[in-house]
Design a protein around this motif. Structure first.
Motif, mmCIF file in Angstrom:
data_model
loop_
_atom_site.group_PDB
_atom_site.id
_atom_site.type_symbol
_atom_site.label_atom_id
_atom_site.label_comp_id
_atom_site.label_asym_id
_atom_site.label_seq_id
_atom_site.Cartn_x
_atom_site.Cartn_y
_atom_site.Cartn_z
ATOM 1 N N PHE A 9 0.835 -1.109 -0.117
ATOM 2 C CA PHE A 9 -0.117 0.086 0.019
ATOM 3 C C PHE A 9 0.883 1.351 0.069
ATOM 4 O O PHE A 9 1.888 0.982 0.366
ATOM 5 C CB PHE A 9 -0.809 -0.028 1.168
ATOM 6 C CG PHE A 9 -0.152 0.066 2.632
ATOM 7 C CD1 PHE A 9 -0.011 1.277 3.216
ATOM 8 C CD2 PHE A 9 0.133 -1.105 3.177
ATOM 9 C CE1 PHE A 9 0.703 1.392 4.254
ATOM 10 C CE2 PHE A 9 0.778 -0.940 4.402
ATOM 11 C CZ PHE A 9 1.153 0.356 4.992
ATOM 12 N N SER A 10 0.197 2.426 -0.363
ATOM 13 C CA SER A 10 0.859 3.753 -0.503
ATOM 14 C C SER A 10 -0.298 4.676 -0.082
ATOM 15 O O SER A 10 -1.343 4.543 -0.273
ATOM 16 C CB SER A 10 1.246 4.083 -1.727
ATOM 17 O OG SER A 10 1.744 5.527 -1.505
ATOM 18 N N THR A 11 0.174 5.647 0.982
ATOM 19 C CA THR A 11 -0.563 6.473 1.238
ATOM 20 C C THR A 11 -1.141 7.441 0.280
ATOM 21 O O THR A 11 -1.929 8.273 0.237
ATOM 22 C CB THR A 11 -0.240 7.470 2.662
ATOM 23 O OG1 THR A 11 0.926 8.166 2.175
ATOM 24 C CG2 THR A 11 -0.050 6.337 3.755
ATOM 25 N N ASP A 20 3.336 13.123 3.880
ATOM 26 C CA ASP A 20 4.729 13.172 3.302
ATOM 27 C C ASP A 20 5.493 11.981 3.377
ATOM 28 O O ASP A 20 6.706 12.177 2.991
ATOM 29 C CB ASP A 20 5.411 14.174 4.443
ATOM 30 C CG ASP A 20 5.285 13.809 5.831
ATOM 31 O OD1 ASP A 20 5.259 12.560 6.066
ATOM 32 O OD2 ASP A 20 5.664 14.802 6.723
ATOM 33 N N GLY A 21 4.823 10.869 3.731
ATOM 34 C CA GLY A 21 5.871 9.800 3.518
ATOM 35 C C GLY A 21 6.568 9.078 4.421
ATOM 36 O O GLY A 21 7.221 7.924 4.464
ATOM 37 N N ARG A 22 6.582 9.927 5.628
ATOM 38 C CA ARG A 22 7.442 9.772 6.884
ATOM 39 C C ARG A 22 6.681 8.572 7.441
ATOM 40 O O ARG A 22 5.490 8.436 7.440
ATOM 41 C CB ARG A 22 7.652 10.902 7.564
ATOM 42 C CG ARG A 22 8.499 11.997 7.309
ATOM 43 C CD ARG A 22 8.526 13.276 8.130
ATOM 44 N NE ARG A 22 7.260 13.696 8.494
ATOM 45 C CZ ARG A 22 6.900 13.523 9.804
ATOM 46 N NH1 ARG A 22 7.567 12.704 10.804
ATOM 47 N NH2 ARG A 22 5.630 13.949 10.114
ATOM 48 N N LEU A 23 7.513 7.705 8.216
ATOM 49 C CA LEU A 23 7.130 6.582 9.114
ATOM 50 C C LEU A 23 5.775 7.174 10.008
ATOM 51 O O LEU A 23 4.756 6.430 9.864
ATOM 52 C CB LEU A 23 8.133 5.989 9.817
ATOM 53 C CG LEU A 23 7.542 4.762 10.657
ATOM 54 C CD1 LEU A 23 6.958 3.709 10.143
ATOM 55 C CD2 LEU A 23 8.816 4.015 11.601
ATOM 56 N N GLU A 24 6.025 8.016 10.558
ATOM 57 C CA GLU A 24 4.896 8.634 11.783
ATOM 58 C C GLU A 24 3.508 9.025 10.894
ATOM 59 O O GLU A 24 2.442 8.796 11.304
ATOM 60 C CB GLU A 24 5.320 9.878 12.368
ATOM 61 C CG GLU A 24 5.841 9.649 13.826
ATOM 62 C CD GLU A 24 4.958 8.581 14.367
ATOM 63 O OE1 GLU A 24 3.916 8.784 14.724
ATOM 64 O OE2 GLU A 24 5.850 7.482 14.869
ATOM 65 N N VAL A 83 2.695 7.803 7.853
ATOM 66 C CA VAL A 83 2.237 6.231 7.545
ATOM 67 C C VAL A 83 1.451 5.637 8.670
ATOM 68 O O VAL A 83 0.472 5.092 8.563
ATOM 69 C CB VAL A 83 3.183 5.530 6.934
ATOM 70 C CG1 VAL A 83 2.660 4.063 6.500
ATOM 71 C CG2 VAL A 83 3.891 6.070 5.561
ATOM 72 N N ARG A 84 2.086 5.672 9.730
ATOM 73 C CA ARG A 84 1.394 4.856 10.934
ATOM 74 C C ARG A 84 0.062 5.652 11.297
ATOM 75 O O ARG A 84 -0.859 5.209 11.805
ATOM 76 C CB ARG A 84 2.205 5.492 12.088
ATOM 77 C CG ARG A 84 3.225 4.340 12.475
ATOM 78 C CD ARG A 84 4.011 4.387 13.762
ATOM 79 N NE ARG A 84 5.164 3.665 14.076
ATOM 80 C CZ ARG A 84 6.298 3.849 14.268
ATOM 81 N NH1 ARG A 84 6.542 5.229 14.744
ATOM 82 N NH2 ARG A 84 7.400 3.125 14.505
ATOM 83 N N GLU A 85 -0.111 6.989 11.179
ATOM 84 C CA GLU A 85 -1.190 7.639 11.348
ATOM 85 C C GLU A 85 -2.236 7.065 10.292
ATOM 86 O O GLU A 85 -3.517 6.941 10.855
ATOM 87 C CB GLU A 85 -1.113 9.245 11.384
ATOM 88 C CG GLU A 85 -0.383 9.821 12.593
ATOM 89 C CD GLU A 85 0.042 11.203 12.342
ATOM 90 O OE1 GLU A 85 -0.172 11.815 11.141
ATOM 91 O OE2 GLU A 85 0.753 11.885 13.017
ATOM 92 N N TRP A 90 7.625 -0.674 6.825
ATOM 93 C CA TRP A 90 8.008 0.520 5.854
ATOM 94 C C TRP A 90 9.367 0.914 5.983
ATOM 95 O O TRP A 90 9.962 0.651 7.317
ATOM 96 C CB TRP A 90 7.422 1.715 6.657
ATOM 97 C CG TRP A 90 7.694 3.395 5.963
ATOM 98 C CD1 TRP A 90 7.185 3.726 5.137
ATOM 99 C CD2 TRP A 90 8.839 4.049 6.308
ATOM 100 N NE1 TRP A 90 7.697 5.014 4.822
ATOM 101 C CE2 TRP A 90 8.624 5.239 5.649
ATOM 102 C CE3 TRP A 90 9.848 3.774 7.289
ATOM 103 C CZ2 TRP A 90 9.618 6.162 5.826
ATOM 104 C CZ3 TRP A 90 10.647 5.001 7.456
ATOM 105 C CH2 TRP A 90 10.774 5.966 6.671
ATOM 106 N N ASP A 91 10.175 0.860 4.873
ATOM 107 C CA ASP A 91 11.667 1.057 5.156
ATOM 108 C C ASP A 91 11.939 2.400 4.160
ATOM 109 O O ASP A 91 13.109 2.786 4.168
ATOM 110 C CB ASP A 91 12.475 -0.216 4.439
ATOM 111 C CG ASP A 91 12.097 -0.336 3.135
ATOM 112 O OD1 ASP A 91 11.104 0.488 2.213
ATOM 113 O OD2 ASP A 91 12.388 -1.352 2.357
ATOM 114 N N GLY A 92 10.770 2.821 3.497
ATOM 115 C CA GLY A 92 11.147 4.379 3.107
ATOM 116 C C GLY A 92 12.087 4.295 1.763
ATOM 117 O O GLY A 92 12.394 5.270 1.228
#
Length: 162
Positions: A29-31, A90-94, A96-98, A111-113
């Motif tokens: 998946f991608s946000t 913005d693609g940052r881990l935080e 994506v978590r939200e 997620w490895d970015g």
């Protein structure tokens, strides 16, 4: 050139070991891809509810990557031009978590970015910017791969009915 793991192929090294012999779905998946939200709601959550007690596990792999301020501005401009109404992350881990929490994702995900350079993306030949999942049987063999809307539920039903 990316490899493509097809139905009948074994999952790359170690993929089945983490599932304790259970069948599982790996959802990419991608946000920033609109259909991802809809497929979680209409395909994956119902599968988890219907088949979770029968041993089906779900796992996810985010293909997001951290975007620079310039990329975010350019993407927002494109989305406005296209009439796309989604919230841009913005693609940052935080972030994506939200997003995952908002979507009701309760299963483990990674997620490895690295976006296109992610090991799972390259090893499995995952298409970019399209919904994608694989179904793996209890032995670690890929039984189905494709867009979740196009046959995943049927493939799970067939696998668990065997």
């Amino acid at each position: 050139d990316a490899a493509t793991a097809n139905a009948g192929d074994a999952v790359p090294e170690g993929g089945a070991a983490a599932t304790d012999g259970s069948p599982w779905v790996l959802h990419f998946f991608s946000t920033t891809v609109s259909p991802t939200t809809r497929e979680i709601e209409t395909v994956l959550l119902p599968l988890a509810q219907r088949y979770g007690e029968r041993g089906l596990l779900l796992a996810g792999c985010s293909t997001d990557r951290e975007m620079s301020a310039a990329e975010i501005a350019r993407t927002k401009a494109n989305w406005e031009e296209w009439g796309k109404k989604d919230v841009l992350r913005d693609g940052r881990l935080e972030s994506v978590r939200e997003w995952a929490a908002e979507q009701g994702v309760t299963w483990p995900w990674t997620w490895d970015g690295k976006w296109l350079q992610s090991a799972l993306v390259t090893e499995l030949g995952v298409p970019v910017n399209a919904p994608f999942a694989i179904l793996v049987d209890a032995r670690g063999v890929i039984r189905w791969r494709g867009e979740p809307y196009q046959g995943l539920a049927e493939a799970v039903e067939k696998l668990l009915g065997e």
